[in-house]
Design an enzyme around this catalytic site. Structure first.
Site, PDB file in Angstrom:
ATOM      1  N   CYS A  85      -2.636  11.196   4.090  1.00  0.00           N
ATOM      2  CA  CYS A  85      -2.986  10.491   2.928  1.00  0.00           C
ATOM      3  C   CYS A  85      -3.239  11.062   1.735  1.00  0.00           C
ATOM      4  CB  CYS A  85      -4.410   9.582   3.261  1.00  0.00           C
ATOM      5  SG  CYS A  85      -4.832   8.838   4.718  1.00  0.00           S
TER       6      CYS A  85
ATOM      7  N   HIS B 292      -3.357   1.436   7.913  1.00  0.00           N
ATOM      8  CA  HIS B 292      -1.946   1.872   7.134  1.00  0.00           C
ATOM      9  C   HIS B 292      -1.356   2.311   8.554  1.00  0.00           C
ATOM     10  CE1 HIS B 292      -3.881   2.704   3.351  1.00  0.00           C
ATOM     11  NE2 HIS B 292      -3.561   1.769   3.108  1.00  0.00           N
TER      12      HIS B 292
ATOM     13  N   GLU C 129       0.863  -1.313   0.093  1.00  0.00           N
ATOM     14  CA  GLU C 129      -0.015  -0.058  -0.068  1.00  0.00           C
ATOM     15  C   GLU C 129       0.957   1.233   0.043  1.00  0.00           C
ATOM     16  OE1 GLU C 129      -3.902   0.080   1.033  1.00  0.00           O
ATOM     17  OE2 GLU C 129      -4.095  -1.879  -0.016  1.00  0.00           O
TER      18      GLU C 129
HETATM   19  O1  SUG Z   1      -7.539   2.709   0.992  1.00  0.00           O
HETATM   20  N1  SUG Z   1     -10.378   5.004   1.299  1.00  0.00           N
HETATM   21  C1  SUG Z   1      -9.036   4.627   1.452  1.00  0.00           C
HETATM   22  C2  SUG Z   1      -8.682   5.664   2.220  1.00  0.00           C
HETATM   23  C3  SUG Z   1      -6.938   5.653   2.110  1.00  0.00           C
HETATM   24  C4  SUG Z   1      -6.080   6.608   3.247  1.00  0.00           C
HETATM   25  N2  SUG Z   1      -4.853   6.480   2.956  1.00  0.00           N
HETATM   26  C5  SUG Z   1      -3.711   6.491   3.915  1.00  0.00           C
HETATM   27  N3  SUG Z   1      -4.212   6.205   5.251  1.00  0.00           N
HETATM   28  N4  SUG Z   1      -2.666   6.712   3.542  1.00  0.00           N
HETATM   29  C6  SUG Z   1      -8.542   3.333   1.685  1.00  0.00           C
HETATM   30  O2  SUG Z   1      -9.261   2.750   2.579  1.00  0.00           O
HETATM   31  C7  SUG Z   1     -12.711   4.317   0.788  1.00  0.00           C
HETATM   32  C8  SUG Z   1     -13.641   4.412  -0.386  1.00  0.00           C
HETATM   33  C9  SUG Z   1     -14.982   4.517  -0.363  1.00  0.00           C
HETATM   34  O3  SUG Z   1     -15.450   3.787   0.637  1.00  0.00           O
HETATM   35  O4  SUG Z   1     -15.897   4.969  -1.278  1.00  0.00           O
HETATM   36  C10 SUG Z   1     -11.044   4.379   0.439  1.00  0.00           C
HETATM   37  O5  SUG Z   1     -11.049   3.745  -0.422  1.00  0.00           O
END
Ligand code: SUG
Length: 453
Positions: free
Chosen positions: A375, A256, A181
């Protein structure tokens, strides 16, 4: 380069993801409590993109180097076609909306906005060949994010295009053993950004063998994936530390590492539940770093895991100021929570550490999907020569910011519900907007619809 292995002109550039026109709440991310909680809500893509641009602008105005990365082509009509939906674009969308609404939501996700998951970067002071190294994350843990790496690779290659300075590696095999990731699970610790650094890779599970993993929610990064990236980039044992994330943290919604820890220069700000073996992790860092590590530990009694997850305190950007002190850029949710706001004053601002200022940013549209300030950005430390070698027009200045705001205002809707996603008009609007964007950014053709012959 003036001293041994040290580049004096290296700046960390934060490349924020521009929020795409199909930003919506689809509840797609299992283990990400904000995404799970807000699935089905109406979103406001225009507000989301403007909030992101306002964050970029304020950090640019404060003197930080700020870049921007474009969103991806959504709906991903190619993905729908590969799953058997055929006919015109309108027919493909209508049938997917009728028969497989979950799949339609996934191919419309604007998740590429979270560029901390786009790739893992090794800056040039650390790489044996003196170039900046990139590996796009395979994001194989979820279907909607698995759709990102191909275009990510093209976008990064278009921007970091000069092979004399930049080296691009393939994403790792998209299979659970190499689940990756990106930079969200990687922290570079160093003195100044131009000094050699130590790379902390945090993984949630070990694919081959290994011990305790989370019980409730998935671990999205494997040790084997992190090791493979370090190998691709030519890093040695003396430059790397691999630490397991605490499984209880993952089960509390820390999907993460950047939801529970943030590092910058020699500072590592972390919650006591970040690592399965805290002491061993710190010792391993200390024994490798050329500069003394400055750990800033937040105990559970000050901020519980649940509060860390709901306010995203650790998903802050920790930025270096010219005098060497640091600014922490926190989401608005931290100010709204009395306990967390007090801990910021007592533990962080009043503590013995370089954090001297807190900036509060409103990125609520993104936060509802579990994406805070950290993020939304991919950190790339670049020397002056490397910054000069960038392709396209991606370093933010007044003019680019104004053009991007106008572009958003011209093309984005201010309300989107999951039911709107089958609307063929939305797909047309989005492709027209993206085509215009690649011209505005001068990055050439990067989207599947632009490359189709
Ligand atoms: O991968 N949310 C992302 C958020 C990513 C956050 N990134 C970091 N922490 N670096 C994920 O979980 C939600 C999309 C939705 O539900 O419509 C989403 O993909």
């Amino acid at each position: 380069m003036s001293r041994d292995g040290v580049k004096d002109d290296v700046l960390e550039v934060n490349f924020d993801g521009l929020v795409g026109p199909t930003h919506n709440y689809a509840g797609l991310a299992h283990g990400n409590v904000a995404s799970m909680r807000h699935g089905g809500l109406a979103s406001n893509p225009r507000e989301a993109a403007l909030q992101g641009l306002a964050k970029m602008k304020s950090l640019m105005d404060a003197g930080y180097a700020q870049g921007v990365l474009p969103p991806q082509q959504r709906p991903d009509l190619g993905a729908l076609r590969s799953l058997g939906f055929a006919g015109s674009n309108a027919e493909v969308l209508a049938r997917a909306g009728r028969e497989a609404p979950q799949i339609l939501r996934a191919v419309c996700s604007a998740s590429s906005m979270w560029t901390a998951n786009a790739a893992t970067i090794t800056p040039s002071p650390d790489a044996p060949d003196g170039r900046v190294h990139f590996t796009p994350a395979n994001l194989q843990s979820s279907f909607h994010r698995y759709l990102e790496p191909e275009t990510t690779g093209r976008v990064l290659a278009a921007i970091f295009r000069d092979p004399a300075h930049f080296a691009h590696h393939s994403a790792l095999p998209a299979t659970p053993a190499f689940s990756d990731e990106g930079a969200a699970n990687h922290t570079r610790l160093c003195g100044d950004h131009g000094e050699p650094g130590v790379h902390l890779y945090v993984y949630g599970r070990q694919a081959f063998g290994g011990e305790r993993g989370p019980q409730r929610y998935p671990a999205r990064q494997t040790l084997e994936a992190s090791q493979a990236i370090a190998r691709q980039h030519g890093l040695t044992d003396a430059q790397t530390v691999f630490a397991q994330q605490h499984p209880e943290a993952i089960d509390a919604g820390v999907f993460h590492n950047d939801v529970i820890a943030v590092g910058n220069g020699p500072v590592l700000l972390y919650h006591e539940m970040a690592f399965l073996d805290e002491e061993q992790t710190l010792d391993a860092l200390r024994s490798r770093m050329a500069t003394p590590l400055i750990p800033v530990r937040v105990p559970s009694e000050a901020i519980s895991l649940e509060e860390a997850v709901s306010t995203y305190l650790f998903n802050s950007q920790l930025l270096t100021n010219p005098g060497g002190d640091m600014t922490l850029v926190v989401p608005g949710e931290c100010q709204e929570n009395e306990t967390v706001w007090r801990a910021i004053q007592d533990l962080l601002l009043a503590g013995h550490n370089p954090i001297g200022e807190i900036l509060v940013k409103d990125v609520k549209q993104s936060m509802r999907n579990g994406g805070g300030p950290a993020c939304l950005r991919l950190r790339v430390a670049l020397s002056a020569q490397e910054r000069g070698a960038l392709g396209g027009r991606v370093l933010l200045d007044e003019g680019l910011h104004a053009e991007l705001v106008a572009w958003v205002e011209r093309h984005y809707r201010d309300r989107l519900t999951p039911d709107d996603l089958a609307d063929p008009q939305l797909a047309e609007e989005t492709l027209a907007a993206l085509d215009e964007l690649t011209r505005l950014l001068g990055i050439g053709n990067v989207y599947p619809f632009q490359l189709a012959t």
